[in-house]
Write a protein that holds these residues in place. Structure first.
Motif, mmCIF file in Angstrom:
data_model
loop_
_atom_site.group_PDB
_atom_site.id
_atom_site.type_symbol
_atom_site.label_atom_id
_atom_site.label_comp_id
_atom_site.label_asym_id
_atom_site.label_seq_id
_atom_site.Cartn_x
_atom_site.Cartn_y
_atom_site.Cartn_z
ATOM 1 N N GLY A 47 70.621 12.384 135.545
ATOM 2 C CA GLY A 47 70.562 12.134 134.328
ATOM 3 C C GLY A 47 70.164 10.899 133.693
ATOM 4 N N VAL A 48 69.308 10.405 134.435
ATOM 5 C CA VAL A 48 68.789 8.942 134.170
ATOM 6 C C VAL A 48 67.158 8.909 134.032
ATOM 7 C CG1 VAL A 48 70.704 7.638 135.035
ATOM 8 C CG2 VAL A 48 68.694 8.078 136.392
ATOM 9 N N ASP A 49 66.747 7.970 133.088
ATOM 10 C CA ASP A 49 65.207 7.970 133.177
ATOM 11 C C ASP A 49 64.654 6.974 134.577
ATOM 12 O OD1 ASP A 49 65.493 5.282 132.643
ATOM 13 O OD2 ASP A 49 65.093 5.388 130.285
ATOM 14 N N SER A 50 63.418 6.971 134.672
ATOM 15 C CA SER A 50 62.894 6.296 135.737
ATOM 16 C C SER A 50 63.106 4.964 135.708
ATOM 17 C CB SER A 50 61.416 6.474 135.829
ATOM 18 O OG SER A 50 60.993 7.943 136.090
ATOM 19 N N ALA A 51 63.148 4.177 134.769
ATOM 20 C CA ALA A 51 63.556 2.785 134.449
ATOM 21 C C ALA A 51 64.961 2.498 135.236
ATOM 22 C CB ALA A 51 63.178 2.012 133.359
ATOM 23 N N MET A 52 66.005 3.249 134.533
ATOM 24 C CA MET A 52 67.173 3.123 134.888
ATOM 25 C C MET A 52 67.594 3.474 136.397
ATOM 26 S SD MET A 52 70.405 2.447 133.850
ATOM 27 C CE MET A 52 70.291 2.689 132.065
ATOM 28 N N GLY A 53 66.890 4.752 136.733
ATOM 29 C CA GLY A 53 67.114 5.000 138.145
ATOM 30 C C GLY A 53 66.523 4.058 139.220
ATOM 31 N N ARG A 54 65.157 3.381 138.992
ATOM 32 C CA ARG A 54 64.787 2.472 139.810
ATOM 33 C C ARG A 54 65.939 1.243 139.832
ATOM 34 N NH1 ARG A 54 59.998 3.600 137.198
ATOM 35 N NH2 ARG A 54 60.302 1.717 135.914
ATOM 36 N N THR A 55 66.529 1.009 138.803
ATOM 37 C CA THR A 55 67.410 -0.221 138.862
ATOM 38 C C THR A 55 68.732 0.097 139.380
ATOM 39 O OG1 THR A 55 66.385 -0.990 136.641
ATOM 40 C CG2 THR A 55 68.589 -1.802 137.202
ATOM 41 N N ALA A 56 69.184 1.499 139.248
ATOM 42 C CA ALA A 56 70.447 1.780 139.656
ATOM 43 C C ALA A 56 70.611 2.468 140.993
ATOM 44 C CB ALA A 56 71.277 2.521 138.481
ATOM 45 N N ILE A 57 69.641 3.119 141.271
ATOM 46 C CA ILE A 57 69.605 4.201 142.391
ATOM 47 C C ILE A 57 68.861 3.446 143.651
ATOM 48 C CG2 ILE A 57 68.921 6.409 143.350
ATOM 49 C CD1 ILE A 57 69.695 7.511 140.454
ATOM 50 N N ARG A 58 67.797 2.806 143.213
ATOM 51 C CA ARG A 58 67.084 2.103 144.211
ATOM 52 C C ARG A 58 66.245 2.995 145.031
ATOM 53 N NH1 ARG A 58 67.342 -3.679 143.234
ATOM 54 N NH2 ARG A 58 69.300 -3.793 142.114
ATOM 55 N N ALA A 59 66.050 2.731 146.305
ATOM 56 C CA ALA A 59 65.196 3.624 147.143
ATOM 57 C C ALA A 59 65.641 3.807 148.587
ATOM 58 C CB ALA A 59 63.665 3.031 147.317
ATOM 59 N N PRO A 60 66.485 4.740 148.700
ATOM 60 C CA PRO A 60 67.144 5.284 150.364
ATOM 61 C C PRO A 60 66.137 6.003 150.837
ATOM 62 C CG PRO A 60 68.105 6.523 148.453
ATOM 63 C CD PRO A 60 67.156 5.639 147.726
ATOM 64 N N ARG A 61 66.368 6.021 151.925
ATOM 65 C CA ARG A 61 65.564 6.529 153.237
ATOM 66 C C ARG A 61 65.540 8.109 152.842
ATOM 67 N NH1 ARG A 61 69.011 4.903 158.336
ATOM 68 N NH2 ARG A 61 70.188 6.868 157.238
ATOM 69 N N LEU A 62 64.298 8.907 153.297
ATOM 70 C CA LEU A 62 64.250 10.020 152.883
ATOM 71 C C LEU A 62 65.509 11.249 153.064
ATOM 72 C CD1 LEU A 62 60.658 11.456 153.937
ATOM 73 C CD2 LEU A 62 61.582 10.663 151.672
ATOM 74 N N SER A 63 66.040 10.973 154.163
ATOM 75 C CA SER A 63 67.247 11.858 154.614
ATOM 76 C C SER A 63 68.563 11.451 153.518
ATOM 77 C CB SER A 63 67.591 11.819 155.972
ATOM 78 O OG SER A 63 67.767 10.333 156.315
ATOM 79 N N ASP A 64 68.455 10.073 153.186
ATOM 80 C CA ASP A 64 69.402 9.845 152.452
ATOM 81 C C ASP A 64 69.277 10.425 150.976
ATOM 82 O OD1 ASP A 64 71.030 8.395 154.418
ATOM 83 O OD2 ASP A 64 70.191 6.518 154.078
ATOM 84 N N ARG A 65 68.134 10.495 150.663
ATOM 85 C CA ARG A 65 67.793 10.834 149.360
ATOM 86 C C ARG A 65 68.153 12.604 149.292
ATOM 87 N NH1 ARG A 65 62.848 7.858 146.982
ATOM 88 N NH2 ARG A 65 62.707 6.333 148.470
ATOM 89 N N TRP A 66 67.935 12.964 150.117
ATOM 90 C CA TRP A 66 68.328 14.477 150.302
ATOM 91 C C TRP A 66 69.796 14.796 150.187
ATOM 92 C CZ3 TRP A 66 66.571 18.906 148.847
ATOM 93 C CH2 TRP A 66 67.155 19.974 149.337
ATOM 94 N N THR A 67 70.579 13.811 151.218
ATOM 95 C CA THR A 67 72.128 13.779 151.001
ATOM 96 C C THR A 67 72.440 13.518 149.512
ATOM 97 O OG1 THR A 67 72.199 13.123 153.002
ATOM 98 C CG2 THR A 67 74.201 13.143 151.795
ATOM 99 N N MET A 68 71.808 12.478 148.845
ATOM 100 C CA MET A 68 72.019 12.277 147.440
ATOM 101 C C MET A 68 71.914 13.368 146.496
ATOM 102 S SD MET A 68 70.690 8.908 145.142
ATOM 103 C CE MET A 68 71.311 7.750 146.575
ATOM 104 N N ILE A 69 70.788 14.112 146.655
ATOM 105 C CA ILE A 69 70.466 15.429 145.801
ATOM 106 C C ILE A 69 71.346 16.495 146.130
ATOM 107 C CG2 ILE A 69 68.981 17.525 145.768
ATOM 108 C CD1 ILE A 69 66.512 15.257 146.370
ATOM 109 N N GLU A 70 71.957 16.936 147.180
ATOM 110 C CA GLU A 70 73.041 17.606 147.664
ATOM 111 C C GLU A 70 74.302 17.246 146.789
ATOM 112 O OE1 GLU A 70 72.869 19.519 151.985
ATOM 113 O OE2 GLU A 70 72.885 17.228 151.844
ATOM 114 N N ASP A 71 74.736 15.912 146.737
ATOM 115 C CA ASP A 71 75.776 15.631 146.152
ATOM 116 C C ASP A 71 75.781 15.683 144.759
ATOM 117 O OD1 ASP A 71 76.909 14.995 148.593
ATOM 118 O OD2 ASP A 71 76.601 12.850 148.422
ATOM 119 N N LEU A 72 74.671 15.293 144.034
ATOM 120 C CA LEU A 72 74.363 15.325 142.674
ATOM 121 C C LEU A 72 74.608 16.940 142.339
ATOM 122 C CD1 LEU A 72 71.812 12.559 142.400
ATOM 123 C CD2 LEU A 72 74.257 12.439 141.287
ATOM 124 N N ALA A 73 73.704 17.698 142.865
ATOM 125 C CA ALA A 73 73.363 19.208 142.641
ATOM 126 C C ALA A 73 74.924 19.745 142.699
ATOM 127 C CB ALA A 73 72.831 19.876 143.702
#
Length: 147
Positions: A47-73
């Motif tokens: 529930g964040v825009d791109s600017a907030m996301g780039r600041t708060a979420i950063r850029a994890p590895r691809l597999s970590d991004r998917w894990t984050m997607i699972e948790d958020l979903a």
């Protein structure tokens, strides 16, 4: 790399066939597109825009991004099939490894013009062993062809 090729006689070579450069570039670009797509899914679920996301979420590895997607979903009440998720994480890891191999590997050409890419970091299991060794100690190189 075949046993009969001596590393001492082969030097890194940046004069590769154009087709290999094209494959390397395409893989790197497609990998960044995949990163971007997963990033936008994370931002939407968080529930964040791109600017907030780039600041708060950063850029994890691809597999970590998917894990984050699972948790958020899950927090949003969405379900993701466990087998699909497991296969996807495995595929993401393979994609990232291949991208890193092409982007960070060292390319060589032997006297016959064959092209090899050698990993310089990480571990691998040589055919003559069942124990992982570091690439820095025992390098692995793989033939690179365009087919």
């Amino acid at each position: 790399m075949p046993d009969d090729v001596q590393w001492a006689n082969i030097r890194p070579n940046s004069n590769l066939p154009v087709e290999i450069y094209a494959i390397i570039g395409q893989m790197i670009v497609l990998h960044s597109h995949l990163e971007e797509a997963l990033r936008h899914i994370i931002y939407a679920l968080a529930g964040v825009d791109s600017a907030m996301g780039r600041t708060a979420i950063r850029a994890p590895r691809l597999s970590d991004r998917w894990t984050m997607i699972e948790d958020l979903a899950e927090q949003r009440g969405c379900t993701i099939d466990a087998l699909t998720a497991e296969n996807f994480i495995h595929d993401l890891a393979r994609i990232s490894d291949f991208r890193d191999y092409l982007a960070h590997g060292v390319f060589y050409r032997d006297a016959s013009g064959n092209v090899y890419c050698r990993k310089v970091r990480g571990k691998w299991v040589p055919p003559s062993s069942n124990k992982p060794v570091k690439h820095a100690k025992v390098p692995a190189a793989y033939a690179v062809t365009v087919e």
